[in-house]
Design a protein around this motif. Sequence first.
Motif, mmCIF file in Angstrom:
data_model
loop_
_atom_site.group_PDB
_atom_site.id
_atom_site.type_symbol
_atom_site.label_atom_id
_atom_site.label_comp_id
_atom_site.label_asym_id
_atom_site.label_seq_id
_atom_site.Cartn_x
_atom_site.Cartn_y
_atom_site.Cartn_z
ATOM 1 N N GLN A 3 0.850 -1.188 0.000
ATOM 2 C CA GLN A 3 0.000 0.000 0.000
ATOM 3 C C GLN A 3 0.890 1.244 0.000
ATOM 4 O OE1 GLN A 3 -2.751 1.276 3.326
ATOM 5 N NE2 GLN A 3 -4.299 0.501 1.923
ATOM 6 N N LYS A 50 1.973 4.984 0.414
ATOM 7 C CA LYS A 50 1.566 5.912 1.467
ATOM 8 C C LYS A 50 1.913 7.366 1.170
ATOM 9 C CE LYS A 50 -0.749 3.684 4.196
ATOM 10 N NZ LYS A 50 -2.101 4.178 4.191
ATOM 11 N N GLN A 60 3.844 -8.267 -6.400
ATOM 12 C CA GLN A 60 2.454 -8.183 -5.921
ATOM 13 C C GLN A 60 1.835 -9.584 -5.875
ATOM 14 O OE1 GLN A 60 2.027 -5.316 -4.729
ATOM 15 N NE2 GLN A 60 3.765 -4.474 -5.877
ATOM 16 N N TYR A 64 -4.758 -5.342 -5.817
ATOM 17 C CA TYR A 64 -3.761 -4.268 -5.735
ATOM 18 C C TYR A 64 -4.431 -2.895 -5.810
ATOM 19 C CZ TYR A 64 0.212 -1.291 -6.638
ATOM 20 O OH TYR A 64 1.131 -0.286 -6.539
ATOM 21 N N ASN A 108 -6.750 -2.049 -2.690
ATOM 22 C CA ASN A 108 -5.928 -1.712 -1.534
ATOM 23 C C ASN A 108 -5.373 -0.284 -1.636
ATOM 24 O OD1 ASN A 108 -4.523 -2.170 0.854
ATOM 25 N ND2 ASN A 108 -2.797 -3.162 -0.171
ATOM 26 N N ASN A 109 -4.925 0.082 -2.815
ATOM 27 C CA ASN A 109 -4.292 1.392 -2.980
ATOM 28 C C ASN A 109 -5.267 2.524 -3.241
ATOM 29 O OD1 ASN A 109 -1.198 1.449 -2.909
ATOM 30 N ND2 ASN A 109 -1.722 -0.520 -3.832
ATOM 31 N N GLN A 115 -7.280 3.025 -0.108
ATOM 32 C CA GLN A 115 -6.436 3.133 1.092
ATOM 33 C C GLN A 115 -7.137 2.445 2.274
ATOM 34 O OE1 GLN A 115 -3.159 4.840 1.612
ATOM 35 N NE2 GLN A 115 -3.184 4.196 -0.528
ATOM 36 N N GLN A 136 -8.020 0.445 5.401
ATOM 37 C CA GLN A 136 -7.325 0.103 6.646
ATOM 38 C C GLN A 136 -8.130 -0.955 7.391
ATOM 39 O OE1 GLN A 136 -4.290 1.574 7.282
ATOM 40 N NE2 GLN A 136 -4.690 2.504 5.274
ATOM 41 N N THR A 168 -8.798 -8.464 -0.196
ATOM 42 C CA THR A 168 -8.052 -7.617 0.729
ATOM 43 C C THR A 168 -8.475 -7.869 2.182
ATOM 44 O OG1 THR A 168 -8.041 -6.031 -1.095
ATOM 45 C CG2 THR A 168 -7.319 -5.190 1.015
#
Length: 633
Positions: free
Chosen positions: A4, A6, A29, A272, A275-276, A279, A281, A308
Motif C-alpha cells: 500500500q 503511502k 504483488q 492491488y 488496496n491502494n 487506502q 485500513q 483484501t
Amino acid sequence: MTLQIKTLEQYKEVYQESVEKPEFFWAKQAETFHWQQKWDNILEWDFKTPAVKWFEGGKLNITENCLDRHLATRGDQPAIIWEPNDPNAPAKTYTYKELHAEVCKFSNALRANGIEKGDRVCFYMPMVPELAIAVLACARIGAIHSVVFAGFSATALADRIKDATCKMVICSDYNARGAKNIPVKAVVDEALKQGCSSIEKVIVHKNTGGEVQWDDAKDIWWHDTMKDRATTCKPETMDSEDMLFILYTSGSTGKPKGVVHTCGGYMVYTAYTFNNVFQYQEGDVYWCTADVGWITGHSYIIYGPLLTGATTMMFEGVPTYPDASRFWKICEKHQVNQFYTAPTAIRALMAKGDEYVNGHDLSNLKVIGSVGEPINVEAWNWYNEKVGKGNAPIIDTWWQTETGGIMITPLPGITDTKPCYASYPMPGIQPILVNADGEEVKGNDVEGLLCIKFPWPSMIRTTYGDHERCRQVYFSAFENMYFTGDGCRRDADGRLRIIGRVDDVINVSGHRMGTAEVENAINEHPAVIESAVVGYPHDIKGQGIFAYVIAQEGTAGDADFEKELRAVVTKVIGPIAKPDKILVVPGLPKTRSGKIMRRILRKIASGDASNLGDTSTLLNPEIVDAVRKAAGV
Ligand code: WT7
C-alpha cells in the motif's frame, strides 16, 4: 497483502519501477497471494493477435484468496454487510467464516446439480448476498459466471445466455427496488422461451416471496438445494489463464460482446488497486453502490475487497427510497469509511436538495469515489463539500469493463485532486495519447485518443466465442496499443481528464450503450423505416438518448407511436435504453457512401444548430434544414 503506497514520493518511485521493470513489479504483488503452484512465466504478450498471458503455469483458486486465506486471521470479522431495500428491515452480516461456509455449501449444490469446471452459469439477480455467494461458488468450482444486470429484458437475457451457451441460470423470485416488487423469475421464464436450449436447470432464490410459475423439470429452490450441504468444499485448481468470468458490454457495432477475464491477473490487479485506491485500513467499512451486474460490482464489491480482507457492503435498494437521504443514512448507520458511487447518483441527489444530506453524520468518510462517466464540476464540488465536507478526497476513477480494474485515478491523500480529472495512472499502467493517425500526442496541455501501450494483469483476454472481434475492436485501430474508445485531455501539469467516448457508444446514467443496439431495437417497430440514435447532454443522466426516426406516414406527432417505440426498446434491451427524446424526421443526413452523419445529429440533439460544418458534400444536404426545423433549433 499487496503493497500500500503511502506517500507521493513512494507513488513516484513505485510507478517508475512498474514501468521500468513491470514483470518484477507484478511478480512482487502476485507473491502476496496464495498460489497452489507458482507460475513459470510472469508475462508473455503480443497485441497483434492479441495474446496476453500473466503468471502462466500458476495454479490457484481465487476464492481461497478471498475466503480461506482470511479464516485464521479474520474469521469473525464481517466480510459482507447487506443492507436491504426496506429501511426498517435489519441489515444482515456474513463474517468471513460464515461467508466461507455459505460459498462452500453452494459450491457443493452447484456440483450436485451437474455444474463442472468450465461450464457457464448465468446470473439474473437483484443485489442480495446470495448473488455474491453464488458468484464465488462458481469461481470455487471453476465454473464461469456470466452476470446479467437484472434490468435487462428477457430478450437481452436470452441473447447473453445463448452467446455463452450457459448451462444454468441462477435468479431470484422478485427484486425489491424502492416501492416496487419487480418480477425476476418471470423474466427468466420468458427468456427461456426464446431458444435457450443449453439451459438445464434454474436455481431460484426466494427473495420477496411472491408468486412464481414453476417447472418441476428444471426449477429448483435455492433453500431446497442448499439443505444439508457440507460447509467445506475443495476448490478446483485453476490455471492462471483459465477463464474466471464473462461480462457482456456494449460496443459501437452489433450485439453486446462477452468480455473475458481470467483468474490470476484479475485477482492480482483488483486486489492491488482496491488496496491502494481506497487506502483500506483494517476495520474500515467500505461501500460501493454499484450493481454486481456491472464490472464495478464484480471488481469492487466482491473480488477486490474480499481479496483484501475488507468489510464490503451490499445495498439492495435505490438512492431515493424511501427518500433522497437513504445513502447518507446508510453511511451514518454503518459508519462507512470509503464510499464509491456514480456521478449520475450524485447529480440526482444534488437535484433533490441539500436538506437530504445535511444533518447526517458522515464524519467516518475518509475517501469518496466516482466511477462510470465523466463527473461535471458542479457535481464534483457538491460531492466534495456536502458529502466529503472537504475532508475526504474525491477519487475520480477511470476504467472499463475491459480493463478489469481501476486504471487512472488520484490516490487519496497521496496525489492531488482536481475537479473532473481522473489524473494519474496506477502503477503498471502506461497510458498514451495519440492522434487519428496513431501518432503520439506529446507534451502537456493537449488532447488525444486514449490508448494503453503495455499490458496489465486484468486486461481483457478475448471476447467470448469471437477472438477476431476482440482484435478488431481494441487492438486494430493503432499498432501495438489497446484502444480505449475514449478521448482524453492532458493538462499543463500532466493530469489526465477523460472527455468521453469518441465512438458510437453512449453513457446514460453510467450505463454503457451502443447507439446501433438502440437503433436495431427501434427498427423492430413495423412503422419505422430507419432510425439514428445519438447521445445529448442531460443534467442528471450525463447523456440522454435522442432517437431520430423516419416512419411511415401519419406517425409524426402521434403520442401512441412514441409510447410504442419506447415499449419496443424496453422489450428488446430493457428500460435503461428507452429514448428520452423521439423525433420523427423526413430523412437523415447521409454521406455519399450512405453513412449517417451523426456529427450533425449530435449537434442538433444538443440544441445547437450553429456551426454544423460543411454539409454541401452530403448526399442530401437539404435534409439538414428539415431535421433542424423538426427539432425546433
Ligand atoms: C466507459 C466504460 C468503469 C466501470 C464502470 C463503467 C466511461 C468510466 C469514467 C470516469 C469519465 C468514465 C468511459 C469508459 N468512464 N469511468 N471516471 N470519467 N468517463 O464501465 O460500462 O465498461 O464503461 O465509461 O467512457 O470508456 P463500462
